[in-house]
Design a protein around this motif. Structure first.
Motif, PDB file in Angstrom:
ATOM      1  N   LYS A 123      42.130  18.990  68.325  1.00 24.65           N
ATOM      2  CA  LYS A 123      42.198  18.959  69.765  1.00 24.65           C
ATOM      3  C   LYS A 123      41.625  20.086  70.262  1.00 24.65           C
ATOM      4  O   LYS A 123      40.876  19.983  71.252  1.00 24.65           O
ATOM      5  CB  LYS A 123      43.729  18.634  70.232  1.00 24.65           C
ATOM      6  CG  LYS A 123      44.002  17.177  70.005  1.00 24.65           C
ATOM      7  CD  LYS A 123      45.525  17.005  70.656  1.00 24.65           C
ATOM      8  CE  LYS A 123      45.885  15.621  70.493  1.00 24.65           C
ATOM      9  NZ  LYS A 123      47.477  15.344  70.833  1.00 24.65           N
ATOM     10  N   ARG A 124      41.924  21.373  69.681  1.00 20.31           N
ATOM     11  CA  ARG A 124      41.048  22.389  69.994  1.00 20.31           C
ATOM     12  C   ARG A 124      39.731  22.614  69.735  1.00 20.31           C
ATOM     13  O   ARG A 124      39.139  23.766  70.205  1.00 20.31           O
ATOM     14  CB  ARG A 124      41.799  23.745  69.506  1.00 20.31           C
ATOM     15  CG  ARG A 124      43.412  23.828  70.124  1.00 20.31           C
ATOM     16  CD  ARG A 124      43.983  25.063  69.458  1.00 20.31           C
ATOM     17  NE  ARG A 124      43.170  26.302  69.511  1.00 20.31           N
ATOM     18  CZ  ARG A 124      43.322  27.305  68.838  1.00 20.31           C
ATOM     19  NH1 ARG A 124      44.318  27.205  68.224  1.00 20.31           N
ATOM     20  NH2 ARG A 124      42.627  28.414  68.844  1.00 20.31           N
ATOM     21  N   GLY A 125      39.136  21.523  68.997  1.00 22.42           N
ATOM     22  CA  GLY A 125      37.856  21.781  68.890  1.00 22.42           C
ATOM     23  C   GLY A 125      37.193  22.036  67.285  1.00 22.42           C
ATOM     24  O   GLY A 125      36.138  22.024  66.971  1.00 22.42           O
ATOM     25  N   PHE A 126      38.222  21.938  66.372  1.00 17.04           N
ATOM     26  CA  PHE A 126      38.005  22.233  65.067  1.00 17.04           C
ATOM     27  C   PHE A 126      37.650  20.830  64.257  1.00 17.04           C
ATOM     28  O   PHE A 126      38.331  20.122  63.651  1.00 17.04           O
ATOM     29  CB  PHE A 126      39.009  22.665  64.203  1.00 17.04           C
ATOM     30  CG  PHE A 126      39.440  24.083  64.460  1.00 17.04           C
ATOM     31  CD1 PHE A 126      39.241  25.272  63.840  1.00 17.04           C
ATOM     32  CD2 PHE A 126      40.225  24.677  65.822  1.00 17.04           C
ATOM     33  CE1 PHE A 126      39.521  26.573  64.062  1.00 17.04           C
ATOM     34  CE2 PHE A 126      40.202  25.726  66.087  1.00 17.04           C
ATOM     35  CZ  PHE A 126      39.881  26.846  65.446  1.00 17.04           C
ATOM     36  N   ILE A 127      36.332  20.363  64.644  1.00 22.90           N
ATOM     37  CA  ILE A 127      36.135  19.046  64.328  1.00 22.90           C
ATOM     38  C   ILE A 127      35.677  18.954  62.851  1.00 22.90           C
ATOM     39  O   ILE A 127      36.014  17.587  62.473  1.00 22.90           O
ATOM     40  CB  ILE A 127      34.587  18.601  64.963  1.00 22.90           C
ATOM     41  CG1 ILE A 127      33.569  19.573  64.826  1.00 22.90           C
ATOM     42  CG2 ILE A 127      34.955  18.756  66.484  1.00 22.90           C
ATOM     43  CD1 ILE A 127      32.316  19.191  65.184  1.00 22.90           C
ATOM     44  N   LYS A 128      35.718  19.956  62.179  1.00 18.09           N
ATOM     45  CA  LYS A 128      35.758  19.728  60.674  1.00 18.09           C
ATOM     46  C   LYS A 128      36.936  19.432  59.982  1.00 18.09           C
ATOM     47  O   LYS A 128      37.047  19.030  58.647  1.00 18.09           O
ATOM     48  CB  LYS A 128      35.034  21.087  59.994  1.00 18.09           C
ATOM     49  CG  LYS A 128      33.591  21.182  60.076  1.00 18.09           C
ATOM     50  CD  LYS A 128      33.109  22.537  59.247  1.00 18.09           C
ATOM     51  CE  LYS A 128      31.603  22.427  59.504  1.00 18.09           C
ATOM     52  NZ  LYS A 128      31.064  23.685  58.748  1.00 18.09           N
ATOM     53  N   LEU A 129      37.869  19.468  60.811  1.00 17.41           N
ATOM     54  CA  LEU A 129      39.317  19.033  60.338  1.00 17.41           C
ATOM     55  C   LEU A 129      39.487  17.667  60.644  1.00 17.41           C
ATOM     56  O   LEU A 129      40.809  17.192  60.196  1.00 17.41           O
ATOM     57  CB  LEU A 129      40.310  19.852  60.725  1.00 17.41           C
ATOM     58  CG  LEU A 129      40.194  21.372  60.425  1.00 17.41           C
ATOM     59  CD1 LEU A 129      41.295  22.355  61.267  1.00 17.41           C
ATOM     60  CD2 LEU A 129      40.065  21.763  58.881  1.00 17.41           C
ATOM     61  N   LEU A 130      38.664  16.996  61.267  1.00 14.67           N
ATOM     62  CA  LEU A 130      39.248  15.598  61.754  1.00 14.67           C
ATOM     63  C   LEU A 130      39.596  14.610  60.577  1.00 14.67           C
ATOM     64  O   LEU A 130      40.640  13.968  60.710  1.00 14.67           O
ATOM     65  CB  LEU A 130      38.022  15.118  62.748  1.00 14.67           C
ATOM     66  CG  LEU A 130      38.271  13.564  63.160  1.00 14.67           C
ATOM     67  CD1 LEU A 130      39.533  13.593  63.899  1.00 14.67           C
ATOM     68  CD2 LEU A 130      36.900  13.089  63.894  1.00 14.67           C
ATOM     69  N   HIS A 131      38.558  14.721  59.706  1.00 13.53           N
ATOM     70  CA  HIS A 131      38.770  13.690  58.395  1.00 13.53           C
ATOM     71  C   HIS A 131      40.010  13.874  57.647  1.00 13.53           C
ATOM     72  O   HIS A 131      40.628  13.193  57.041  1.00 13.53           O
ATOM     73  CB  HIS A 131      37.542  14.001  57.271  1.00 13.53           C
ATOM     74  CG  HIS A 131      37.501  14.994  56.614  1.00 13.53           C
ATOM     75  ND1 HIS A 131      37.017  16.259  57.217  1.00 13.53           N
ATOM     76  CD2 HIS A 131      37.700  15.377  55.279  1.00 13.53           C
ATOM     77  CE1 HIS A 131      36.970  17.257  56.611  1.00 13.53           C
ATOM     78  NE2 HIS A 131      37.477  16.648  55.219  1.00 13.53           N
TER      79      HIS A 131
END
Length: 238
Positions: free
Chosen positions: A176-184
């Motif tokens: 949610k803070r923007g660490f999009i590489k952790l979404l998966h």
């Protein structure tokens, strides 16, 4: 950018800064999901120079080098011999990283009790990395949660389920803070936690696994896509 920083540091006579940047570059590259062979080539060419200049930094690189050698099928690396050449491993140097790699290897090998034991050792390390932007911190949250889920499946002890949910929420907060590489990674944990429900619909859970698999592959994290496939298969077999 980091390669330029390393080059400029060396040209300016700042060998320590250059080699610590090299060690951090290795860790970031390892968790970025890109092919490992180029990184192994970089490590093999740069590590002898590191050993000449800075023994402490050498021991930060050594766990990554050993792990890369194992994963690429070139596991003849004589880690003990290299350590002796460098005068022995300084107290606690690189231990934080070494335990992290060992914990992941234990989980991949199905040695969940060993993985849990290593997790507890990492938690007890006085020099453990706590920066939330650090790839090691993020990887630990992910594997800690997977380990707790597996232990809960085996024992039914709800404290492991509570711990898994807490860890998953921490990873979700980073997304949610923007660490999009952790979404998966968060999607994999979400599917795993949903699979624990006794009255859950199997079809809908499969959709969550499929979403996690597709997201991992699309992001380039093929090792996580493979892991999600494995976890999905294990769910289907239960």
């Amino acid at each position: 950018v980091m390669e330029n920083g390393i080059r400029l540091s060396l040209e300016g006579g700042e060998a320590n800064d250059a080699f610590f940047a090299r060690a951090y570059y290795n860790f970031l590259y390892f968790y970025d999901g890109i092919p490992l062979q180029p990184l192994l080539d970089d490590v093999e060419s740069s590590t002898p120079k590191i050993l000449d200049y800075n023994k402490t930094c050498f021991f930060l690189v050594l766990p990554v080098w050993e792990c890369l050698s194992n994963l690429t099928g070139k596991s003849s690396l004589d880690v003990c011999g290299l350590s002796k050449c460098a005068g022995g491993i300084p107290a606690d140097c690189g231990m934080d990283h070494l335990l992290t790699f060992q914990m992941q290897a234990a989980f991949y090998g199905g040695e969940n009790e060993k993985a849990l034991e290593l997790k507890e050792k990492i938690d007890d390390e006085p020099g453990k990395l706590i920066q939330k932007h650090c790839p090691f911190y993020q990887a630990r949250l992910f594997f800690y949660c997977l380990i707790c889920i597996d232990i809960y499946r085996q024992t039914g002890k709800r404290r492991h389920l509570r711990e898994a949910k807490k860890l998953s929420n921490k990873l979700g907060a980073l997304v949610k803070r923007g660490f999009i590489k952790l979404l998966h990674k968060y999607q994999i944990l979400d599917a795993e936690l949903r699979s624990l429900g006794k009255n859950s619909d199997a079809g809908s859970i499969l959709q969550f696994y499929n979403t996690a698999i597709a997201s991992s592959a699309k992001s380039g994290y093929l090792q996580d896509a493979a892991l999600a496939n494995l976890l999905c298969a294990q769910f289907c077999m239960t």
